[in-house]
Motif scaffolding. Structure first.
Motif, PDB file in Angstrom:
ATOM      1  N   GLY A 136       1.373   9.044  -5.656  1.00 53.87           N
ATOM      2  CA  GLY A 136       0.616   7.889  -5.173  1.00 53.87           C
ATOM      3  C   GLY A 136       0.121   8.054  -3.744  1.00 53.87           C
ATOM      4  O   GLY A 136      -0.832   7.399  -3.330  1.00 53.87           O
ATOM      5  N   ALA A 137       0.745   8.959  -2.983  1.00 58.20           N
ATOM      6  CA  ALA A 137       0.343   9.165  -1.595  1.00 58.20           C
ATOM      7  C   ALA A 137      -0.773  10.208  -1.448  1.00 58.20           C
ATOM      8  O   ALA A 137      -1.290  10.409  -0.353  1.00 58.20           O
ATOM      9  N   ILE A 175       5.826  11.342  -6.556  1.00 55.48           N
ATOM     10  CA  ILE A 175       5.309  10.424  -5.539  1.00 55.48           C
ATOM     11  C   ILE A 175       3.846  10.755  -5.234  1.00 55.48           C
ATOM     12  O   ILE A 175       3.399  10.708  -4.090  1.00 55.48           O
ATOM     13  N   GLN A 215      12.277  15.266  -6.134  1.00 55.33           N
ATOM     14  CA  GLN A 215      11.156  14.387  -5.809  1.00 55.33           C
ATOM     15  C   GLN A 215      10.069  15.146  -5.059  1.00 55.33           C
ATOM     16  O   GLN A 215      10.340  15.952  -4.185  1.00 55.33           O
ATOM     17  N   ASN A 257       4.832   7.478  -9.247  1.00 51.15           N
ATOM     18  CA  ASN A 257       3.503   6.912  -9.028  1.00 51.15           C
ATOM     19  C   ASN A 257       2.457   8.011  -8.840  1.00 51.15           C
ATOM     20  O   ASN A 257       2.787   9.188  -8.704  1.00 51.15           O
TER      21      ASN A 257
HETATM   22  C1  LIG Z   1       5.719   6.033  -4.701  1.00 53.04           C
HETATM   23  O1  LIG Z   1       7.129   6.039  -4.923  1.00 53.04           O
HETATM   24  C2  LIG Z   1       7.871   6.323  -3.751  1.00 53.04           C
HETATM   25  C3  LIG Z   1       9.330   6.469  -4.159  1.00 53.04           C
HETATM   26  O2  LIG Z   1       9.778   5.364  -4.839  1.00 53.04           O
HETATM   27  C4  LIG Z   1       7.657   5.230  -2.727  1.00 53.04           C
HETATM   28  O3  LIG Z   1       8.380   5.510  -1.549  1.00 53.04           O
HETATM   29  C5  LIG Z   1       6.173   5.157  -2.390  1.00 53.04           C
HETATM   30  O4  LIG Z   1       5.928   4.078  -1.517  1.00 53.04           O
HETATM   31  C6  LIG Z   1       5.353   4.984  -3.652  1.00 53.04           C
HETATM   32  N1  LIG Z   1       3.956   5.149  -3.307  1.00 53.04           N
HETATM   33  C7  LIG Z   1       3.006   4.358  -3.788  1.00 53.04           C
HETATM   34  C8  LIG Z   1       1.640   4.621  -3.304  1.00 53.04           C
HETATM   35  O5  LIG Z   1       3.237   3.475  -4.587  1.00 53.04           O
END
Ligand SMILES: *[C@@H]1O[C@H](CO)[C@@H](O)[C@H](O)[C@H]1NC(C)=O
Ligand SMILES: *[C@@H]1O[C@H](CO)[C@@H](O)[C@H](O)[C@H]1NC(C)=O
Ligand SMILES: *[C@@H]1O[C@H](CO)[C@@H](O)[C@H](O)[C@H]1NC(C)=O
Ligand SMILES: *[C@@H]1O[C@H](CO)[C@@H](O)[C@H](O)[C@H]1NC(C)=O
Ligand SMILES: *[C@@H]1O[C@H](CO)[C@@H](O)[C@H](O)[C@H]1NC(C)=O
Ligand SMILES: *[C@@H]1O[C@H](CO)[C@@H](O)[C@H](O)[C@H]1NC(C)=O
Length: 334
Positions: free
Chosen positions: A208-209, A206, A184, A242
């Motif tokens: 998305g961050a 991940i 990950q 994400n």
């Molecule tokens: C992306 O996935 C991770 C792992 O599942 C999760 O912890 C995190 O909150 C997610 N981030 C977003 C921005 O969705």
């Protein structure tokens, strides 16, 4: 006659002796077993309560497989297998149950939670996390923070988790087999110059961050010339998560990465790959895909410098022979 008989005995003795020396596992029937076991239990009921103290108890230049059984728990320690301690098996109680975590992030080489320098290492059913930026808790945390650095040859990982954000798995050098593992991260999170087969692994993105719109990079491979055997092969894996991500960018001039029969979700950038510092010098790079499926696997918009591998090369790279021409995988104790 006596002399002949003596010769036979001497030969036999020599043969048995050599065999015993080469036989670094214990054979019981058809089963290959380690010579001895050590139990790590944080509750104090084992031989040791930390993983590192168990590794420290293995003699230097160890020649016999030793199994270190690690009870469930979260181990807050950095773990190092030095290069003079081969033939170690670390065996946890499950990817989610035996977890090693630390949060160093001064620089790439200082940061790994787990460092494995020796050859002939097996790790099963446990996880390594660099907790500095996994889970993410602020965008300023986007710096190298390695969960595991694997520098030894002949290393096998079964059901092992690697959790980080940037530079999670430093797949540094040697021949490695990762099976049913989870890796990950978001940025260059599988990087280095090892020669590795990742089979049926989960690649958990991940991204998305990251800052909105900023894509991540799964791989940053470090092959340096066309004779170099290194390269990452992903076989029957699953890429999901994400944010958005490239499949890879070249860390060094002859980077080699191949995705095969892998399920790719819609998080993959349509162009697939990024040339990074080698824009205009893509000729040496081998980034290839074959037989993948899922919403992110459409290759029609990929950069025009990806390579098409011939079937013989594909067959070679997707077989365990890619990482094992001398049989080391077949000779591991269970
Ligand atoms: C992306 O996935 C991770 C792992 O599942 C999760 O912890 C995190 O909150 C997610 N981030 C977003 C921005 O969705
Ligand atoms: C580990 O502990 C067991 C049980 O106390 C003991 O029998 C064994 O000798 C110990 N092994 C080592 C390598 O210390
Ligand atoms: C990495 O950081 C450590 C301090 O934690 C320092 O001693 C070392 O020199 C640094 N290494 C590099 C390559 O910068
Ligand atoms: C591919 O992965 C997606 C998302 O996890 C899943 O829904 C789908 O069933 C998978 N496809 C196959 C053929 O396994
Ligand atoms: C590949 O694409 C680049 C820009 O996207 C373009 O400049 C180049 O001419 C293309 N090369 C070939 C061989 O089609
Ligand atoms: C495939 O592997 C074999 C044996 O390792 C080797 O001799 C052969 O050259 C390889 N072929 C290709 C196309 O890579």
């Amino acid at each position: 006659m006596m002399f002949l008989r003596w010769c036979c005995f001497a030969c036999l003795f020599l043969l048995v002796g050599l065999r015993a020396n080469a036989q670094i596992y214990r054979k019981v029937g058809q089963k290959k077993l380690p010579y001895w076991s050590i139990v790590v239990d944080p509750s104090g009921h084992g031989n040791f309560s930390t993983i590192q103290s168990a590794i420290d108890s293995v003699p230097s230049n160890n020649k016999y497989w030793v199994s270190i059984k690690i009870m469930a728990g979260t181990y807050r320690e950095k773990v190092t297998i030095p290069n003079d301690k081969p033939y170690i098996i670390l065996k946890g109680k499950g990817k989610r149950r035996t977890v090693v975590e630390w949060g160093d992030h001064d620089n790439t080489s200082q940061s790994p939670t787990f460092t494995s320098m020796a050859g002939n290492i097996v790790v099963k059913s446990m996880s390594f996390r660099n907790s500095y930026n996994n889970p993410m808790n602020g965008k300023s945390n986007v710096v190298a923070a390695v969960a595991a650095m694997i520098s030894g040859d002949k290393s096998y990982f079964l059901r092992v988790g690697f959790y980080g954000f940037q530079d999670t798995l430093w797949d540094d050098a040697g021949r490695h087999y990762y099976k049913l593992c989870t890796i990950q991260g978001a940025v260059d999170f599988i990087f280095g110059a090892a020669q590795s087969l990742f089979e049926r692994c989960s690649i958990s993105v991940i991204g998305g961050a990251l800052d909105p719109g900023l894509p991540g990079f799964i791989t940053a491979q470090g092959r340096t010339n066309s004779e170099d055997e290194s390269g990452f092969v992903f076989k029957e894996c699953k890429v999901f998560g994400n944010g958005t991500t490239y499949l890879g960018r070249p860390w060094r001039s002859n980077a080699r990465v191949f995705f095969y029969k892998t399920n790719m979700s819609n998080i993959i950038q349509p162009t697939g790959w990024n040339a990074w510092n080698f824009a205009g010098h893509e000729g040496g790079i081998t980034f290839a895909e074959y037989g993948n499926f899922g919403a992110g696997s459409d290759t029609s918009k990929r950069v025009n410098w990806t390579k098409k591998l011939d079937l013989k090369t594909i067959e070679n790279m997707t077989n365990t022979k890619f990482i094992d021409t001398d049989g080391w995988l077949q000779n591991l104790p269970s």
